[in-house]
Each structure stands twice: as C-alpha cells, then as structure tokens.
Design an enzyme around this catalytic site. Sequence first.
Site, mmCIF file in Angstrom:
data_model
loop_
_atom_site.group_PDB
_atom_site.id
_atom_site.type_symbol
_atom_site.label_atom_id
_atom_site.label_comp_id
_atom_site.label_asym_id
_atom_site.label_seq_id
_atom_site.Cartn_x
_atom_site.Cartn_y
_atom_site.Cartn_z
ATOM 1 N N HIS A 158 0.816 -1.216 0.000
ATOM 2 C CA HIS A 158 0.000 0.000 0.000
ATOM 3 C C HIS A 158 0.848 1.264 0.000
ATOM 4 C CE1 HIS A 158 -4.130 -0.783 -0.347
ATOM 5 N NE2 HIS A 158 -4.251 -1.555 0.725
ATOM 6 N N ASP A 176 0.000 -16.977 -16.980
ATOM 7 C CA ASP A 176 -0.134 -18.418 -16.745
ATOM 8 C C ASP A 176 0.235 -19.229 -17.979
ATOM 9 O OD1 ASP A 176 -0.673 -18.917 -14.088
ATOM 10 O OD2 ASP A 176 -2.818 -18.565 -14.282
ATOM 11 N N CYS A 236 -4.154 -9.957 -21.882
ATOM 12 C CA CYS A 236 -4.301 -9.284 -20.590
ATOM 13 C C CYS A 236 -3.193 -9.644 -19.607
ATOM 14 C CB CYS A 236 -5.661 -9.588 -19.975
ATOM 15 S SG CYS A 236 -5.938 -11.331 -19.637
ATOM 16 N N GLU A 288 -5.053 -19.614 -21.315
ATOM 17 C CA GLU A 288 -3.855 -19.583 -20.484
ATOM 18 C C GLU A 288 -3.341 -20.982 -20.162
ATOM 19 O OE1 GLU A 288 -4.854 -17.535 -16.871
ATOM 20 O OE2 GLU A 288 -6.864 -18.400 -16.803
#
Length: 698
Positions: A303, A569, A616, A545
């Site tokens: 974060h 993947d 993607c 994938e």
Amino acid sequence: MTRGPSALSAGTPGEHPVPADAARDDSAASGVRSEAAASGVRSEAAASGVRSDSMAPGRSDSMAPGRSDSMAPGRSDSMVPGARTETLRGISGSPGVAIGTAVVIGGHRTDHPRRRVSSSEIDAEVARFEAAVERAQDELRDMSKRLGNHRAEASILEAYLLMLGDETLADAVKRQVTDERRCAEWAVATACEAIAGRFAALDDPYLRERSHDVMFVGERLLRAFTLPPQEPPSSRDTSPLSTRSLIELQNSIAMPATFGAAIPRFSGPTIVIAHDLSPADTTAMVDEPVVGFVTEVGTRTSHTSIMARALEIPAVVGVSDVLQRVITGDVVVIDGLRGTVIVRPGPAELAEARARAERHVALAKELSESRHRAAQSKDGVKVSLRANVELPAEAILARDQGADGIGLYRTEFLYIDRKSPPSEDQQFEIFRAVVEALRPKPVTLRTFDIGGDKFVSTFQVPPEMNPMLGLRAVRLALSRPDVFLEHLRAMVRASAYGDVRIMIPMVAGLGELRQVRALLHRAQEQVRARGQPCADEIPLGVMIEVPAAAIMVDHFAREAAFLSLGTNDLIQYALAVDRTSRSLAYLASPFDPSILRLIVKVIQAGQDFSRPVSICGAMASDPLAALLLLGLGIRDFSMEAAAIPEIKETLRRVSLAEAEAVAAEALACATAEEVECCVAAAFAPDLYDLLTGEREAK
C-alpha cells in the site's frame, strides 16, 4: 458495527508519475512504470539497443535490497548529518526522483495489555471490542472527508473501513475472548497476527502484502481502545492534522508514530523514512511538502507503493536497513526509477538527481497531456487499450488514465479469507460500481480465479501437492455450482448498468465452457424471474492460459464470444516454470518462441471465426513486447492502468509495417534471447525515454 464484504485483501492499485524536487502541480499523471528502469538496467539496454532485463514476473523485485557499500551496520561514523555518502538499494515503489530532508518515523507498535478475563467479563470485553471498531471506523471516515477530491486515496481508507468491520476478524476476536479468555486488546492482537500470518505465507506477492494491511487494522483497533468516546459529528474537528516541528518529531521517535497516528506538518521538502506506512499515514500527508517515501518493508504491490503512485510521490520500498542508516535531518535523494536511496549526497549526486528529476517530470507531463488521445500506430492503425483492475476505485483511475474500458476485473479478492462467500447483493453492488464508473465503455468481469497460490478459507480447498494444477479457477467454480450461481447472478444484474462481458479463467476443455454457459443461462433466467433488470445478451468468453486451450483454440473460437490471452499463466504452464520462483524467473520469458507461436495460433483462430482476441498478461504493458504483439496481430490490450499512457505513446512511434516486419523476424528466431535482441535492436533506440522513465538529455 459496520459489516461488509471481506476486505482483508483490499488494495487500490493505480499509478500516476510523480513530481521530483518541484512543485506538485508541475508534475503530471502518466503511465511510466517504476519497473521500466528497474535497477537502472534499461537505461543501458536502451543505449545499446539490447535490453538486459526480462519480462519475467517479479522483475522489479530482482535486486536484493540492502546497502551498496560495505560499511558496517554500526554506523558510528555517520550519526550526524554531513557524514559520508551512502547508496542504499531497494525496490521501485513509485517512479520519480526527489531530494529532501529526511524525517525518520518510529515503527514501534502499540503496546497492549495481556490479561485473562473471567466468564462474567466476556460480554463486556466483546462490547469493548465493538466500541473500538466503531471509534476506529469513525476516525477513518473523518480522515477520508479531509481528502476532498483525492478519490483513489479515499477508496483505500474505505477498504480499511470494510476490514475493520469484517466478519472474519470479528469472529476471530470473539473466539479469543470467549474460548481463550483473553481481554479484548490481547484478542485483537492475536487474531490479527494469525490472519496476517496466513497472508504472509502465500506465494502470490500481492496477497502477501495484504498481511501488512491486516496488521495496520490491528494497530488502529488497539489505539482505538484508548480513544475517548466519539463526539457528535457536528462538533468534530475536521481541521488539518496538528503541527509539530522536526525536533519534536525526533524526540517522539519512541512513540507509535506510524500505523495511522497523527502525522506532523512538515516544513520544506521532506522525505519520510519509516519501517512501513499505512494508507492512513500517507493520507495525512496529502497537504504536506512530502516529496518522497522510503520504507524498510514492502514491494511494488504494497500500500505504500500504491498510495505513493496515487499521490504522485516517488517511493523506494524494501530498503532493509534504512532506519539504521538515516537519521532525521539527513539530506536524502530517492530514485523511484532505479530503486535507490542516496543518503547525504555530495554536489555531484545532487546535480545528477536534479537533472534526472527534470527529465522525468518532462516525460511525465508529456504523457499526461496525451493520455486521452486515440491509441493508434504511427500510420493510424487503431488499437484498444483497456485496464486490469480489482477494485471500484481502480476503475476510476483507469478512466482517468484514458482506458478504453476494463479488459479484466479480478473478482476473486471478494472471497479472500472469509468463512463464507460474499452475498449476491454484496457482489452486485461492487460490480455495478465498476460498470457505472466506466459506462458506456465495456467491462469484462472474470469469474473468480481461486486456488493455486490464491488460497481462501471460503471453499476449504484441501491441500494438494501441486495446487497450481489442482482444484482452482473454473474447476473450483463448477465444483460449487451454488456459490458460482450467486456469483453469476451478481454479474448478470450488473449488466443492466452498462456493457458487461463475462470471462472464464483457466479453461482447458470445451466441456467447461459449455457447463459455464448453461449456468449463466440459468442465472439469467433466475434474475428475470425476480423481475430484476439485466441485459438481453451477455458475451461469454474464455481466457487462453492453458496450453491445451491454445492447441484447441479453433474449437473454442466457434463457441466463445471472445478470446483473451492470459500470458502470465500461459508462460508458466507452457514452459513448466513456477512464475513465483525468483531462481527460475529468467526462464519465464514472454519472448520465448514457443509462446509467440501459441499467441499466433490464437490470433489466427480469432480471425478465422471473427472473434475478438485480446491480451491481458503483463506482456501487454511492456513497450517492446507490446510492439511485438502489434506486429503479430493483437489489436486489443489490457494492462495495469498506469501503463496505458506509456503504451499509447509507444504505439504512436511505430508503424504497423515496421511492427509486422520485426514480428516476422522474431518468429524465425530459435531462443528467447534472440527474439529479445531482435525486438530491442529494432525499437529500443526510439523508446529510450519510455524504457528509462526520463526524457533524453538534450
């Protein structure tokens, strides 16, 4: 006590480049990624025409954090400002170069009582816990109001609100009080440590970082036990946080100054040095002259990194011994492009840092100003650049970065560390928020990809020898049709509010696509039977994938509405390389000829059956890889939102004919190294600024 979907893995990745030793409003949002020049290797590669790094996952973390010199840890010769210069190395958290005076914030955690309670005290201790939760939530709400238009930062605080009211946390604390007879404070500390430990043990780096979020929530709760009852809203102080001088801060170093404690108002350009920083900490610095963050822990998905990018502030994280090397008052240079921290720089280092900062700001401003231009090649061939996101706030960031929609919305984070799945209504509200934020642009919702390195307690998945090849993603979904139907109904209902598409992960056989389609039709019928609105048609596509799906892609193209290449993947499974392994990362190259040939096969099937084909994986956000993909025939990309302006600029510098010529040459290569050298030799000289993160010196 506010309840909501489990948010114990919530995060809001969103990136904007950053100012550096300059006024904040002179810097502009852009998509320059900090790993674009990780460890400085790309600047050398661009100059020579050959990249020396790779696209393997974890690239930005590849350099071991630590000092670059051999000085002994005692630091007896450098306890005063002006002592010898040191260069420390960490991980690029947020891009940019900044110069400022160090302020070291102590990382001591809140102390708490460890007291056993009697059976007659149990109800009172549970009530104390619930009151502390409400006080902590009120505190975060007040802080969120002070942010004004800082939507991304406020969304992270909202995630913390959900975490504070999470059922898993509440149940764990109550068990500690009831079964172990621990006082409320002790119960909170124990429960948070246990939950954080489960996250820390995961292989996925993003999920590992959520362990810090859990501990931050625990710290806020422990502090809330000592807070007075909350005043009515009308009388609450909403003025900026209190002011303290650097000397006062240094004197308070033994106090818990992090984990959301009040942050001082600084004077002059300041670089905050801490063991770690929570979103509440960084939020409190929004209106302060803080020009950079350095932390001992963290990765690019922590974060601190996420918030630094959202606030447009350079950050270097994972600098393991920075609290021992820096004291308040030291002049510090942080380089968020190379992941370095220079302590007590000399005139030469300062001059170089200022020059690099100016070049980076110039590039960032240029990319920011052009981020809403059409995405197209130099000769006008249009492409679509969409964003990969996980939370509604990221959808807002994606829109602001000029995304053409959401190409991948990861839904599995709704299920993390829950005893029971989120309800249909909870999922629907989140999906609707994403869809409405992007309307009229399309949003692709991926059904949950759970299992493998994303273990969650919701499904009680049994241990497996090789979980990456086990009961995960669509396999797990089909094994729990009751849960999966709720998931699909929420998506179907969200389709009434914009252009929704649904995508199935890890499909290996056509039977899985057909089973999901049947369940989707049932979900649509159930939604309509209730009288709830939904779209007449919802495109259902598959992620390619798994090598088996790539080999049989012509059959998938006949039945699926669209195809999306999940290269992360696909690389892992096709090359038999664990993508979480640093020691094998060099083998997991997207430039491997076998991967390129699988990609070409999928593109060809899409063309043969008039099916859209998108990509993607991380490959889409790398400038050199993106140009190779353009030449291979990809016209739809989906990537981290912050990379969109950079990839837009990349595409504008190359014609389709040039990209196709290089792609043809690459397909004839025999090794990943040959492909990478081929692509870099052709394009790196023209992409020097994008590969290094700074405008080339005149």
